[in-house]
Design a protein around this motif. Structure first.
Motif, PDB file in Angstrom:
ATOM      1  N   SER A   6       0.815  -1.217   0.000  1.00 26.55           N
ATOM      2  CA  SER A   6       0.000   0.000   0.000  1.00 26.55           C
ATOM      3  C   SER A   6       0.846   1.265   0.000  1.00 26.55           C
ATOM      4  O   SER A   6       0.346   2.345  -0.334  1.00 26.55           O
ATOM      5  CB  SER A   6      -0.924   0.004   1.232  1.00 26.55           C
ATOM      6  N   LEU A  13       2.474   0.016  -8.700  1.00 25.78           N
ATOM      7  CA  LEU A  13       1.443  -1.021  -8.615  1.00 25.78           C
ATOM      8  C   LEU A  13       0.956  -1.418 -10.005  1.00 25.78           C
ATOM      9  O   LEU A  13       0.762  -2.605 -10.286  1.00 25.78           O
ATOM     10  CB  LEU A  13       0.275  -0.526  -7.762  1.00 25.78           C
ATOM     11  N   LEU A  17       1.122  -5.093 -11.754  1.00 29.52           N
ATOM     12  CA  LEU A  17      -0.097  -5.719 -12.280  1.00 29.52           C
ATOM     13  C   LEU A  17       0.003  -6.026 -13.771  1.00 29.52           C
ATOM     14  O   LEU A  17      -0.693  -6.910 -14.278  1.00 29.52           O
ATOM     15  CB  LEU A  17      -1.301  -4.797 -12.041  1.00 29.52           C
ATOM     16  N   GLN A  24      -7.165 -11.497 -13.503  1.00 29.76           N
ATOM     17  CA  GLN A  24      -6.684 -11.327 -12.127  1.00 29.76           C
ATOM     18  C   GLN A  24      -6.497  -9.854 -11.795  1.00 29.76           C
ATOM     19  O   GLN A  24      -6.710  -9.436 -10.650  1.00 29.76           O
ATOM     20  CB  GLN A  24      -5.374 -12.087 -11.941  1.00 29.76           C
ATOM     21  N   VAL A  25      -6.083  -9.078 -12.780  1.00 33.43           N
ATOM     22  CA  VAL A  25      -5.888  -7.650 -12.556  1.00 33.43           C
ATOM     23  C   VAL A  25      -7.204  -6.977 -12.185  1.00 33.43           C
ATOM     24  O   VAL A  25      -7.285  -6.198 -11.231  1.00 33.43           O
ATOM     25  CB  VAL A  25      -5.280  -6.985 -13.808  1.00 33.43           C
ATOM     26  N   THR A  28      -8.594  -7.368  -8.619  1.00 34.32           N
ATOM     27  CA  THR A  28      -8.033  -6.576  -7.510  1.00 34.32           C
ATOM     28  C   THR A  28      -8.915  -5.376  -7.152  1.00 34.32           C
ATOM     29  O   THR A  28      -8.689  -4.735  -6.122  1.00 34.32           O
ATOM     30  CB  THR A  28      -6.623  -6.063  -7.870  1.00 34.32           C
ATOM     31  N   SER A  29      -9.921  -5.084  -7.959  1.00 28.79           N
ATOM     32  CA  SER A  29     -10.791  -3.933  -7.709  1.00 28.79           C
ATOM     33  C   SER A  29     -11.615  -4.082  -6.432  1.00 28.79           C
ATOM     34  O   SER A  29     -12.150  -3.098  -5.911  1.00 28.79           O
ATOM     35  CB  SER A  29     -11.733  -3.713  -8.893  1.00 28.79           C
ATOM     36  N   LEU A  31     -10.373  -5.131  -3.552  1.00 27.93           N
ATOM     37  CA  LEU A  31      -9.489  -5.091  -2.381  1.00 27.93           C
ATOM     38  C   LEU A  31      -9.775  -3.903  -1.478  1.00 27.93           C
ATOM     39  O   LEU A  31      -9.829  -4.034  -0.258  1.00 27.93           O
ATOM     40  CB  LEU A  31      -8.020  -5.082  -2.828  1.00 27.93           C
ATOM     41  N   SER A  32      -9.914  -2.730  -2.069  1.00 24.56           N
ATOM     42  CA  SER A  32     -10.156  -1.516  -1.288  1.00 24.56           C
ATOM     43  C   SER A  32     -10.613  -0.400  -2.208  1.00 24.56           C
ATOM     44  O   SER A  32     -10.648  -0.567  -3.432  1.00 24.56           O
ATOM     45  CB  SER A  32      -8.886  -1.093  -0.530  1.00 24.56           C
ATOM     46  N   TRP A  35      -7.986   0.518  -4.789  1.00 20.57           N
ATOM     47  CA  TRP A  35      -7.800  -0.464  -5.850  1.00 20.57           C
ATOM     48  C   TRP A  35      -8.988  -0.541  -6.805  1.00 20.57           C
ATOM     49  O   TRP A  35      -8.895  -1.169  -7.859  1.00 20.57           O
ATOM     50  CB  TRP A  35      -7.546  -1.852  -5.252  1.00 20.57           C
ATOM     51  N   LYS A  36     -10.069   0.053  -6.467  1.00 21.07           N
ATOM     52  CA  LYS A  36     -11.298  -0.095  -7.252  1.00 21.07           C
ATOM     53  C   LYS A  36     -11.125   0.325  -8.703  1.00 21.07           C
ATOM     54  O   LYS A  36     -11.650  -0.315  -9.625  1.00 21.07           O
ATOM     55  CB  LYS A  36     -12.425   0.712  -6.596  1.00 21.07           C
ATOM     56  N   TRP A  39      -6.995  -0.792 -11.707  1.00 26.22           N
ATOM     57  CA  TRP A  39      -6.773  -1.735 -12.802  1.00 26.22           C
ATOM     58  C   TRP A  39      -6.957  -1.086 -14.170  1.00 26.22           C
ATOM     59  O   TRP A  39      -6.385  -1.528 -15.158  1.00 26.22           O
ATOM     60  CB  TRP A  39      -7.710  -2.936 -12.662  1.00 26.22           C
TER      61      TRP A  39
END
Length: 349
Positions: A6, A13, A17, A24-25, A28-29, A31-32, A35-36, A39
């Motif tokens: 973080s 990041l 990615l 998979q990328v 990650t949206s 996660l937080s 991260w939303k 990607w």
């Protein structure tokens, strides 16, 4: 537990990615909040289709959606089987359209997918890897920045097509040409091929590509060298790998200099190389790998010759193709052979 990731800036990041599959990328949206949307700014797309049942319309809309965000620099399509070939071609065209500066293109699909001609005029490409695919039209190739070209199992790709292809990418540094290409004929002489002055590495089948084309390389990976390929000089060679060390047919295994030949034909004994030892062996060769090593008289003489005369050899690798008892005997024999380089390390697989 300290959350180190973080603390990385978004640019780092996104770089990390970019090495992951797109599926998979996007995942990650969740996660937080940070991260939303992250990607969407990853400059690469990597699609792997494990099933032929693909919703191409969703893929098409996804590609157009990505156009409004980060310019695309890397694109990869991989599939184990396809049914809707035309839709796949449309998706490739769309991906090329949205990429502001595409540098890396890797496509491994299906025999019946025709590669759009736009690929061959993408002037920003630096890396192009094609496998199990058919070019649609390569009458015009303009890839001035291309440095890495890998062609594996390219359908309906003839020697003339390869010449035309290479004429449009003269700055190549790394060339791989695998199966699928029609073998070169007597009419297809090396003089017709463009000179690739910057080429440093080549992985080729010698019945497809003339050795004169890659004579300046530092790294050569090949299966075997035939009698018709005597007119070349590997004066820059640092690393040599023979992928199929097979002497069952009458072939030239390696020629280091057109006047100083190290020749093996059929099961005959290896002919001695006259003095002086070719400089590509005595002064340049640092790595030699012999695959499919069976330990015949010719195999052993070739290996002993390299170890005895390569003064700067660092690594000599053997990949056996025999039973464990024979391997033990060969390893003992090879380990006891004279080596001119004190730093040479032997490796057995």
């Amino acid at each position: 537990m300290v959350d180190i990731i973080s603390n990385f800036p978004d640019s780092i990041l996104c770089f990390i990615l970019s090495f992951l599959p797109t599926k998979q990328v996007v995942a990650t949206s969740v996660l937080s909040k940070r991260w939303k949307l992250l990607w969407r700014f990853v400059p690469s797309l990597d699609f792997h289709f494990g099933t032929p049942y693909i919703d191409y319309m969703d893929l098409y809309y996804f590609l157009n959606f990505c156009e409004t965000y980060q310019p695309l620099h890397r694109l990869r399509f991989t599939s184990c089987g396809l049914y809707d070939f035309l839709s796949m071609e449309t998706c490739i065209k769309t991906a090329l359209k949205i990429s502001g500066r595409l540098e890396h293109l890797d496509i491994n699909l299906d025999w019946f997918v025709q590669l759009p001609s736009a690929v061959f005029s993408c002037k920003t490409l630096v890396v192009l890897k094609l496998a199990i695919i058919a070019p649609k039209n390569i009458s015009l190739v303009d890839l001035p920045l291309l440095k890495i070209l890998h062609l594996k199992s390219v359908r309906s790709f003839k020697c003339e097509d390869l010449k035309r292809f290479l004429s449009g990418c003269l700055n190549l540094e790394d060339l791989e040409v695998g199966s699928g290409l029609a073998p070169k004929s007597a009419a297809n002489t090396s003089e017709k091929f463009p000179k690739l002055l910057k080429l440093k590495r080549a992985n080729i089948h010698t019945h497809l590509v003339p050795l004169e084309l890659i004579k300046n390389v530092e790294v050569l990976v090949t299966d075997r060298i035939y009698k018709d390929d005597l007119v070349f000089d590997l004066h820059n060679l640092l690393q040599l790998e023979l992928t199929r060390f097979n002497l069952s047919t009458k072939c030239i295994i390696i020629v280091f200099n057109r006047k100083k030949k190290l020749v093996a034909e059929g099961n005959e004994a290896l002919l001695p190389c006259p003095d002086p030892i070719p400089t590509c062996i005595s002064l340049h060769l640092k790595t030699c790998r012999l695959n499919n090593f069976r330990g015949s008289v010719v195999h052993l003489q070739f290996a002993e010759y390299i170890m005895k005369n390569a003064n700067y050899l660092r690594t000599m690798k053997f990949r056996y193709a025999c039973n464990s008892l024979r391997r033990h005997d060969l390893t003992s024999h090879i380990s006891s052979c004279m080596k001119s380089s004190d730093t040479c390390t032997l490796s057995f697989e």
